[in-house]
Motif scaffolding. Structure first.
Motif, PDB file in Angstrom:
ATOM      1  N   LEU A  23       0.852  -1.193   0.000  1.00  0.00           N
ATOM      2  CA  LEU A  23       0.000   0.000   0.000  1.00  0.00           C
ATOM      3  C   LEU A  23       0.884   1.237   0.000  1.00  0.00           C
ATOM      4  O   LEU A  23       2.012   1.203   0.480  1.00  0.00           O
ATOM      5  CB  LEU A  23      -0.891   0.009   1.245  1.00  0.00           C
ATOM      6  CG  LEU A  23      -1.920  -1.101   1.324  1.00  0.00           C
ATOM      7  CD1 LEU A  23      -2.621  -1.060   2.678  1.00  0.00           C
ATOM      8  CD2 LEU A  23      -2.925  -0.982   0.211  1.00  0.00           C
ATOM      9  N   PRO A  24       0.401   2.339  -0.530  1.00  0.00           N
ATOM     10  CA  PRO A  24       1.206   3.563  -0.501  1.00  0.00           C
ATOM     11  C   PRO A  24       1.441   3.983   0.952  1.00  0.00           C
ATOM     12  O   PRO A  24       0.559   3.873   1.800  1.00  0.00           O
ATOM     13  CB  PRO A  24       0.353   4.593  -1.239  1.00  0.00           C
ATOM     14  CG  PRO A  24      -0.971   3.976  -1.470  1.00  0.00           C
ATOM     15  CD  PRO A  24      -0.887   2.524  -1.173  1.00  0.00           C
ATOM     16  N   SER A  25       2.660   4.442   1.227  1.00  0.00           N
ATOM     17  CA  SER A  25       2.982   4.863   2.594  1.00  0.00           C
ATOM     18  C   SER A  25       2.449   6.266   2.854  1.00  0.00           C
ATOM     19  O   SER A  25       2.279   7.057   1.928  1.00  0.00           O
ATOM     20  CB  SER A  25       4.493   4.826   2.824  1.00  0.00           C
ATOM     21  OG  SER A  25       5.132   5.719   1.942  1.00  0.00           O
ATOM     22  N   GLN A  26       2.197   6.531   4.100  1.00  0.00           N
ATOM     23  CA  GLN A  26       1.712   7.857   4.494  1.00  0.00           C
ATOM     24  C   GLN A  26       2.843   8.858   4.345  1.00  0.00           C
ATOM     25  O   GLN A  26       3.961   8.618   4.798  1.00  0.00           O
ATOM     26  CB  GLN A  26       1.235   7.827   5.950  1.00  0.00           C
ATOM     27  CG  GLN A  26       0.836   9.169   6.483  1.00  0.00           C
ATOM     28  CD  GLN A  26      -0.650   9.296   6.648  1.00  0.00           C
ATOM     29  OE1 GLN A  26      -1.343   8.301   6.625  1.00  0.00           O
ATOM     30  NE2 GLN A  26      -1.124  10.481   6.831  1.00  0.00           N
ATOM     31  N   LEU A  27       2.567   9.972   3.716  1.00  0.00           N
ATOM     32  CA  LEU A  27       3.578  11.009   3.546  1.00  0.00           C
ATOM     33  C   LEU A  27       3.596  11.916   4.769  1.00  0.00           C
ATOM     34  O   LEU A  27       2.580  12.118   5.415  1.00  0.00           O
ATOM     35  CB  LEU A  27       3.289  11.834   2.293  1.00  0.00           C
ATOM     36  CG  LEU A  27       3.323  11.073   0.975  1.00  0.00           C
ATOM     37  CD1 LEU A  27       2.872  11.976  -0.159  1.00  0.00           C
ATOM     38  CD2 LEU A  27       4.700  10.532   0.700  1.00  0.00           C
ATOM     39  N   ARG A  28       4.768  12.448   5.046  1.00  0.00           N
ATOM     40  CA  ARG A  28       4.869  13.412   6.133  1.00  0.00           C
ATOM     41  C   ARG A  28       4.276  14.732   5.681  1.00  0.00           C
ATOM     42  O   ARG A  28       4.102  14.981   4.488  1.00  0.00           O
ATOM     43  CB  ARG A  28       6.330  13.613   6.525  1.00  0.00           C
ATOM     44  CG  ARG A  28       6.903  12.417   7.284  1.00  0.00           C
ATOM     45  CD  ARG A  28       8.328  12.640   7.540  1.00  0.00           C
ATOM     46  NE  ARG A  28       8.984  12.455   6.241  1.00  0.00           N
ATOM     47  CZ  ARG A  28      10.260  12.202   6.072  1.00  0.00           C
ATOM     48  NH1 ARG A  28      11.055  12.148   7.081  1.00  0.00           N
ATOM     49  NH2 ARG A  28      10.763  12.008   4.871  1.00  0.00           N
ATOM     50  N   LEU A  29       4.005  15.592   6.634  1.00  0.00           N
ATOM     51  CA  LEU A  29       3.470  16.914   6.352  1.00  0.00           C
ATOM     52  C   LEU A  29       4.426  17.662   5.428  1.00  0.00           C
ATOM     53  O   LEU A  29       5.641  17.637   5.640  1.00  0.00           O
ATOM     54  CB  LEU A  29       3.285  17.682   7.664  1.00  0.00           C
ATOM     55  CG  LEU A  29       2.556  19.015   7.587  1.00  0.00           C
ATOM     56  CD1 LEU A  29       1.137  18.819   7.073  1.00  0.00           C
ATOM     57  CD2 LEU A  29       2.513  19.654   8.961  1.00  0.00           C
TER      58      LEU A  29
END
Length: 85
Positions: A23-29
């Protein structure tokens, strides 16, 4: 109208939904993905290519962008912009 129970799955590729790709990883702000970076650069590059003259100087809207950066970001005098000579 009822919410779509498959909305999250539709946002994934088939391989991701079936578990064969991660799954695509969560991006940082304030972070953008490499895919988005490449697509944005493609748009900018093609637009910039239209404003480059035969002598490699920049005209049109990109000249205005560079002049604005030169004065408002770099805090240099507008008549001292480097012309690439």
């Amino acid at each position: 109208m009822e919410p779509d129970p498959y909305a999250a799955r539709k946002a994934l590729s088939f391989s991701q939904a079936e578990g064969t790709e991660p799954l695509p990883s969560q991006l940082r702000l304030q972070e953008i993905s490499q895919e988005l970076r490449a697509k944005l650069w493609s748009v900018v590059y093609s637009s910039l290519s239209n404003d480059i003259r035969y002598d490699n100087r920049i005209d049109g809207k990109w000249r205005k962008v560079l002049l604005r950066k030169h004065t408002h970001v770099d805090h240099k005098m507008s008549d001292e912009i480097h012309e690439g000579r």
